[in-house]
Motif scaffolding. Structure first.
Motif, mmCIF file in Angstrom:
data_model
loop_
_atom_site.group_PDB
_atom_site.id
_atom_site.type_symbol
_atom_site.label_atom_id
_atom_site.label_comp_id
_atom_site.label_asym_id
_atom_site.label_seq_id
_atom_site.Cartn_x
_atom_site.Cartn_y
_atom_site.Cartn_z
ATOM 1 N N LYS A 272 0.840 -1.191 0.000
ATOM 2 C CA LYS A 272 0.000 0.000 0.000
ATOM 3 C C LYS A 272 0.879 1.245 0.000
ATOM 4 O O LYS A 272 1.831 1.341 0.769
ATOM 5 C CB LYS A 272 -0.914 0.007 1.218
ATOM 6 N N ASP B 290 -1.458 -0.169 -5.498
ATOM 7 C CA ASP B 290 -2.493 0.101 -4.497
ATOM 8 C C ASP B 290 -2.210 1.480 -3.899
ATOM 9 O O ASP B 290 -1.451 1.607 -2.933
ATOM 10 C CB ASP B 290 -2.465 -0.995 -3.421
ATOM 11 N N SER C 240 -3.350 5.508 -2.587
ATOM 12 C CA SER C 240 -4.288 6.486 -2.035
ATOM 13 C C SER C 240 -3.591 7.837 -2.128
ATOM 14 O O SER C 240 -2.368 7.909 -2.274
ATOM 15 C CB SER C 240 -4.604 6.177 -0.574
ATOM 16 N N ASP D 218 -0.749 2.420 8.088
ATOM 17 C CA ASP D 218 -1.438 1.539 7.139
ATOM 18 C C ASP D 218 -0.698 1.404 5.807
ATOM 19 O O ASP D 218 -1.140 0.649 4.942
ATOM 20 C CB ASP D 218 -2.848 2.067 6.856
ATOM 21 N N TYR D 219 0.397 2.141 5.640
ATOM 22 C CA TYR D 219 1.081 2.180 4.353
ATOM 23 C C TYR D 219 2.532 1.733 4.476
ATOM 24 O O TYR D 219 3.208 2.057 5.446
ATOM 25 C CB TYR D 219 1.011 3.597 3.767
#
Length: 174
Positions: free
Chosen positions: A2, A30, A32, A47-48
């Motif tokens: 991510k 993936d 964001s 989260d990354y």
């Protein structure tokens, strides 16, 4: 893996590059994307695996809020990109690259650095012309004004370079 693209943008130049990278790579990775000003809790970064952090250049380095943000990132793959009102291939541009390479905490793995054109804020340019700071020597002031008048927004060539550069960097850590 991510990846989060984070950007700080004053006049829209860095935001344009950030979204160019996002649009160019979102089908392959993936991804964001988030405006740095909207991140109030750094635990979001947990989260990354990888962060692509973009900012505008102020006095030869990242703008102050971006510099502070970057210093707080720990134990990540990190890539940095910036927009600059001067020619990125100029001596000043090369000095900016050197400064960018020193921004991230040593616990991070710096995977790539890139700088792109950015249009100087017309209000700043007008201020330099009409009310120049007294501490700035005239030759430097004239160089700043000249560079500002020649500055431009990031274009398709900048976007293509950013997409290729950061795709290659992400492949290295995938």
């Amino acid at each position: 893996m991510k990846t989060l693209i984070i950007y700080s943008s004053k006049t829209g130049n860095t935001k344009k590059v950030a979204y160019g990278i996002y649009e160019g790579l979102k089908d392959e990775y993936d991804l964001s994307i988030e405006d740095m000003d909207n991140i109030k809790d750094l635990s979001l970064l947990d989260d990354y695996d990888t962060l692509l952090v973009g900012f505008w250049i102020d006095k030869g380095t990242a703008n102050s809020s971006a510099k502070k943000f970057i210093k707080n990132i720990k134990n990540k793959n990190i890539a940095l990109f910036a927009t600059l009102g001067a020619d990125p291939s100029s001596k000043h541009g090369q000095d900016v690259i050197k400064n960018m390479n020193k921004l991230a905490d040593k616990s991070n793995k710096l995977i790539e650095v890139g700088i792109y054109n950015g249009l100087v804020d017309p209000k700043l340019l007008e201020k330099l012309k009409t009310k120049p700071p007294l501490f700035l020597p005239k030759p430097i002031l004239n160089k700043m004004i000249s560079a500002g008048e020649k500055s431009r927004e990031p274009n398709e060539e900048d976007m293509n370079d950013a997409i290729a550069r950061f795709s290659k960097a992400l492949k290295k850590v995938s």
